[in-house]
Design a protein around this motif. Structure first.
Motif, mmCIF file in Angstrom:
data_model
loop_
_atom_site.group_PDB
_atom_site.id
_atom_site.type_symbol
_atom_site.label_atom_id
_atom_site.label_comp_id
_atom_site.label_asym_id
_atom_site.label_seq_id
_atom_site.Cartn_x
_atom_site.Cartn_y
_atom_site.Cartn_z
ATOM 1 N N PRO A 51 0.745 -1.193 -0.246
ATOM 2 C CA PRO A 51 0.032 -0.129 0.117
ATOM 3 C C PRO A 51 1.041 1.397 0.061
ATOM 4 C CG PRO A 51 -0.009 -0.888 2.048
ATOM 5 C CD PRO A 51 0.765 -1.848 1.450
ATOM 6 N N PHE A 52 2.112 1.216 0.126
ATOM 7 C CA PHE A 52 3.055 2.439 0.180
ATOM 8 C C PHE A 52 3.519 2.703 -0.996
ATOM 9 C CE2 PHE A 52 2.611 0.393 4.397
ATOM 10 C CZ PHE A 52 1.951 1.400 4.905
ATOM 11 N N TYR A 53 2.916 3.627 -1.772
ATOM 12 C CA TYR A 53 3.443 4.247 -3.056
ATOM 13 C C TYR A 53 3.258 5.524 -3.025
ATOM 14 C CZ TYR A 53 -1.464 3.167 -4.094
ATOM 15 O OH TYR A 53 -2.771 3.095 -3.911
ATOM 16 N N GLU A 59 -4.513 3.332 4.792
ATOM 17 C CA GLU A 59 -5.643 3.441 5.811
ATOM 18 C C GLU A 59 -6.872 2.947 4.780
ATOM 19 O OE1 GLU A 59 -4.927 6.421 9.419
ATOM 20 O OE2 GLU A 59 -5.042 7.106 7.569
ATOM 21 N N ARG A 60 -7.185 3.469 3.523
ATOM 22 C CA ARG A 60 -8.063 3.154 2.615
ATOM 23 C C ARG A 60 -7.813 2.044 1.715
ATOM 24 N NH1 ARG A 60 -8.680 8.361 3.813
ATOM 25 N NH2 ARG A 60 -10.617 9.091 4.321
ATOM 26 N N GLU A 61 -6.878 1.355 2.102
ATOM 27 C CA GLU A 61 -6.323 -0.061 1.134
ATOM 28 C C GLU A 61 -7.342 -1.080 1.546
ATOM 29 O OE1 GLU A 61 -3.878 -1.923 -1.511
ATOM 30 O OE2 GLU A 61 -3.958 0.012 -1.140
ATOM 31 N N ASP A 62 -7.677 -1.886 0.467
ATOM 32 C CA ASP A 62 -8.464 -3.124 0.586
ATOM 33 C C ASP A 62 -7.634 -4.274 1.019
ATOM 34 O OD1 ASP A 62 -10.515 -4.755 0.779
ATOM 35 O OD2 ASP A 62 -10.331 -5.183 -1.519
ATOM 36 N N TYR A 63 -7.689 -4.523 2.284
ATOM 37 C CA TYR A 63 -6.879 -5.656 2.816
ATOM 38 C C TYR A 63 -7.677 -6.924 2.957
ATOM 39 C CZ TYR A 63 -3.587 -1.981 4.278
ATOM 40 O OH TYR A 63 -2.880 -1.096 4.303
ATOM 41 N N SER A 64 -7.482 -7.956 1.728
ATOM 42 C CA SER A 64 -8.607 -8.721 1.762
ATOM 43 C C SER A 64 -8.141 -9.975 2.950
ATOM 44 C CB SER A 64 -8.315 -9.720 0.420
ATOM 45 O OG SER A 64 -7.018 -10.075 -0.078
ATOM 46 N N GLU A 65 -8.899 -10.869 3.203
ATOM 47 C CA GLU A 65 -8.878 -11.946 3.942
ATOM 48 C C GLU A 65 -7.395 -12.578 3.709
ATOM 49 O OE1 GLU A 65 -9.386 -14.021 7.354
ATOM 50 O OE2 GLU A 65 -10.546 -12.317 6.713
ATOM 51 N N GLY A 66 -6.666 -12.845 4.656
ATOM 52 C CA GLY A 66 -5.451 -13.485 4.470
ATOM 53 C C GLY A 66 -4.192 -12.879 3.960
ATOM 54 N N ILE A 81 1.609 3.645 11.750
ATOM 55 C CA ILE A 81 1.460 2.346 10.601
ATOM 56 C C ILE A 81 1.280 0.913 11.490
ATOM 57 C CG2 ILE A 81 2.308 1.163 8.820
ATOM 58 C CD1 ILE A 81 3.463 3.987 7.667
ATOM 59 N N ILE A 82 2.320 0.826 12.431
ATOM 60 C CA ILE A 82 2.218 -0.332 13.146
ATOM 61 C C ILE A 82 0.996 -0.342 13.983
ATOM 62 C CG2 ILE A 82 3.508 -1.652 14.915
ATOM 63 C CD1 ILE A 82 5.992 -0.345 13.544
ATOM 64 N N ASP A 83 0.562 0.484 14.740
ATOM 65 C CA ASP A 83 -0.672 0.697 15.339
ATOM 66 C C ASP A 83 -1.790 0.413 14.551
ATOM 67 O OD1 ASP A 83 0.933 1.437 17.684
ATOM 68 O OD2 ASP A 83 0.496 3.372 17.580
ATOM 69 N N PHE A 84 -1.805 0.897 13.505
ATOM 70 C CA PHE A 84 -3.006 0.693 12.297
ATOM 71 C C PHE A 84 -3.202 -0.924 12.151
ATOM 72 C CE2 PHE A 84 -4.645 -0.018 8.225
ATOM 73 C CZ PHE A 84 -6.078 0.699 8.117
ATOM 74 N N TYR A 85 -1.971 -1.407 11.827
ATOM 75 C CA TYR A 85 -2.118 -2.942 11.471
ATOM 76 C C TYR A 85 -2.287 -3.713 12.744
ATOM 77 C CZ TYR A 85 -0.375 -1.733 6.839
ATOM 78 O OH TYR A 85 -0.216 -1.014 5.456
ATOM 79 N N GLU A 86 -1.790 -3.547 13.901
ATOM 80 C CA GLU A 86 -1.875 -4.100 15.015
ATOM 81 C C GLU A 86 -3.378 -4.404 15.359
ATOM 82 O OE1 GLU A 86 -0.236 -6.187 16.811
ATOM 83 O OE2 GLU A 86 1.900 -5.784 15.464
ATOM 84 N N GLU A 87 -3.931 -3.106 15.574
ATOM 85 C CA GLU A 87 -5.247 -2.991 15.858
ATOM 86 C C GLU A 87 -6.381 -3.608 15.071
ATOM 87 O OE1 GLU A 87 -6.079 1.308 15.786
ATOM 88 O OE2 GLU A 87 -4.695 1.645 17.492
#
Length: 168
Positions: A51-53, A59-66, A81-87
């Motif tokens: 997502p980093f480009y 934060e609006r990226e589509d993170y599909s299952e898996g 960023i780490i907090d976002f993914y951890e949460e």
């Protein structure tokens, strides 16, 4: 234009300034890191998110299952960023600057393979990794260090050695 200034010097003043957030990863380095992380942690390569480009919004990226995020994020907002993914429980394997890799108290793991990556903007950064994978809080990953060194066509980095007089 100022007196004695060339046209190139004049126009250079209007180019956007680069920061550590402009450290784009050379493809050969990213590829060897991706291959190593896949072998080590076994995530699905078909479900890797980047997502980093320029202009991207993680934060609006589509993170599909898996999916697993394997990318080089803007270093200035690494903690956010780490907090976002951890949460959200999104697995990640992120490049990070060696000097500030351990900032904050987060439930992630750190790889400090002692590698220097020359990014596309010419910056040479002692690079480590922050990940939601692994069994150790801190690990060294010498195989990863060698893979990146081979991709960069350089030897593994070494710490500066200082010589002091006997009386010191």
């Amino acid at each position: 234009m100022a007196r004695g200034e060339t046209y190139e010097e004049f126009t250079a003043k209007f180019e956007p300034k680069r920061t550590t957030d402009d450290c784009y990863t050379p493809p050969e380095v990213y590829d060897c890191v991706l291959r190593w992380a896949h072998r080590e942690y076994g995530f699905d390569l078909a479900k890797v998110a980047r997502p980093f480009y320029p202009g991207g919004d993680y934060e609006r990226e589509d993170y599909s299952e898996g999916c697993t995020v394997v990318d080089n994020p803007p270093f200035s907002i690494m903690s956010k960023i780490i907090d976002f993914y951890e949460e959200r429980g999104i697995p990640y394997f992120l490049f990070g600057p060696g000097l500030s890799l351990f900032s904050g108290n987060r439930p992630c793991n750190y790889l400090v393979p002692s590698i220097i990556v020359t990014y596309e903007n010419g910056a040479k950064v002692n690079t480590g990794f922050v990940t939601s994978y692994g069994d150790w809080k801190i690990d060294t990953a010498p195989e990863l260090a060698q893979a990146v060194a081979d991709a960069c066509k350089q030897g593994p980095s070494v710490q500066n050695a200082y010589e002091y007089p006997a009386e010191v």
